[in-house]
Design a protein around this motif. Sequence first.
Motif, short mmCIF file in Angstrom:
data_model
loop_
_atom_site.label_atom_id
_atom_site.label_comp_id
_atom_site.label_asym_id
_atom_site.label_seq_id
_atom_site.Cartn_x
_atom_site.Cartn_y
_atom_site.Cartn_z
N ALA A 46 0.81 -1.08 -0.20
CA ALA A 46 0.05 0.00 -0.38
C ALA A 46 1.00 1.29 -0.44
O ALA A 46 0.66 2.21 -0.27
N ALA A 47 2.03 1.29 1.40
CA ALA A 47 3.07 2.35 0.54
C ALA A 47 3.64 2.84 -0.66
O ALA A 47 3.97 3.86 -0.65
N GLU A 48 3.00 1.84 -1.84
CA GLU A 48 3.78 1.76 -2.72
C GLU A 48 3.22 3.27 -3.48
O GLU A 48 3.72 3.45 -4.45
N ALA A 60 -6.64 10.41 2.56
CA ALA A 60 -7.04 11.08 3.61
C ALA A 60 -6.22 10.71 5.11
O ALA A 60 -5.34 11.19 5.79
N GLY A 61 -5.42 9.82 4.58
CA GLY A 61 -4.00 9.14 5.67
C GLY A 61 -3.61 7.27 5.36
O GLY A 61 -3.80 7.41 4.03
N ALA A 62 -1.94 7.69 5.31
CA ALA A 62 -1.38 6.70 4.80
C ALA A 62 -0.58 6.11 6.29
O ALA A 62 0.26 6.86 6.86
N TYR A 63 -0.58 4.82 6.76
CA TYR A 63 -0.34 4.80 7.92
C TYR A 63 0.35 2.86 8.21
O TYR A 63 0.14 2.47 7.18
N ALA A 64 1.63 2.87 8.65
CA ALA A 64 2.26 1.60 8.18
C ALA A 64 1.93 1.44 10.08
O ALA A 64 2.85 1.68 10.61
N GLU A 102 11.25 -7.15 9.02
CA GLU A 102 10.24 -6.19 9.61
C GLU A 102 10.91 -5.05 10.12
O GLU A 102 10.19 -3.32 9.41
N PRO A 103 11.82 -4.69 10.79
CA PRO A 103 12.19 -3.43 10.55
C PRO A 103 12.16 -2.16 9.58
O PRO A 103 12.39 -1.14 9.10
N ALA A 104 13.19 -2.89 8.18
CA ALA A 104 13.48 -2.35 7.35
C ALA A 104 12.28 -2.37 6.52
O ALA A 104 12.02 -1.53 5.57
N VAL A 105 11.41 -3.03 6.46
CA VAL A 105 9.36 -2.38 5.72
C VAL A 105 9.35 -1.43 6.46
O VAL A 105 8.97 -0.81 5.32
N LEU A 106 9.27 -1.64 7.60
CA LEU A 106 9.01 -0.19 8.32
C LEU A 106 9.23 1.05 7.81
O LEU A 106 8.56 2.02 7.61
N ARG A 107 10.60 1.48 8.16
CA ARG A 107 11.41 2.33 7.23
C ARG A 107 11.72 2.89 5.77
O ARG A 107 10.82 3.82 5.68
N ARG A 108 11.06 1.33 5.05
CA ARG A 108 10.88 1.56 3.86
C ARG A 108 9.36 2.40 3.74
O ARG A 108 9.21 2.98 2.68
N GLN A 109 8.17 1.75 4.43
CA GLN A 109 7.32 2.10 4.14
C GLN A 109 6.70 4.17 4.99
O GLN A 109 6.23 4.28 4.09
#
Length: 136
Positions: A46-48, A60-64, A102-109
């Motif tokens: 979704a972040a893409e 309206a908003g984007a959240y990870a 997971e930490p890298a995924v969160l940083r990317r998002q």
Amino acid sequence: MDTIARLAQEGKAEVPVYAIGADRRVATRPFEVAGSPLFVAEGIFAAEIVEECRRRGLLAGAYALRRPRGTTFVRRLTRDLAEQRKAPKVLLRRGVALLRAEPAVLRRQTGLGAEAARARDVLRRVAGLVASHPHH
């Protein structure tokens, strides 16, 4: 993006149906937001589309989601085993790899424009968006 735009502007669109075990889209189905002023697009990718949604005025908003990694691992493994998505050994190996990543995924998002937040904070923000929307 065209599907997201149709949902936002017309309230309905054909959306893909994925077969997770096969790792591919297998069909489409009609989807309607049924008069809701907002809808949630979620998932690992979704972040893409955050920046493009923002550019088109559709965001309206984007959240990870920021969750304890162990909790995410257990939930994912439990779901995948219950749904028999793949062989248990494959699911366990994949789950450990995703736990480590997971930490890298969160940083990317967050780098793509999503805001890291706990699930309850996201739910509160989305409820506020719906309540303040002019078509509520």
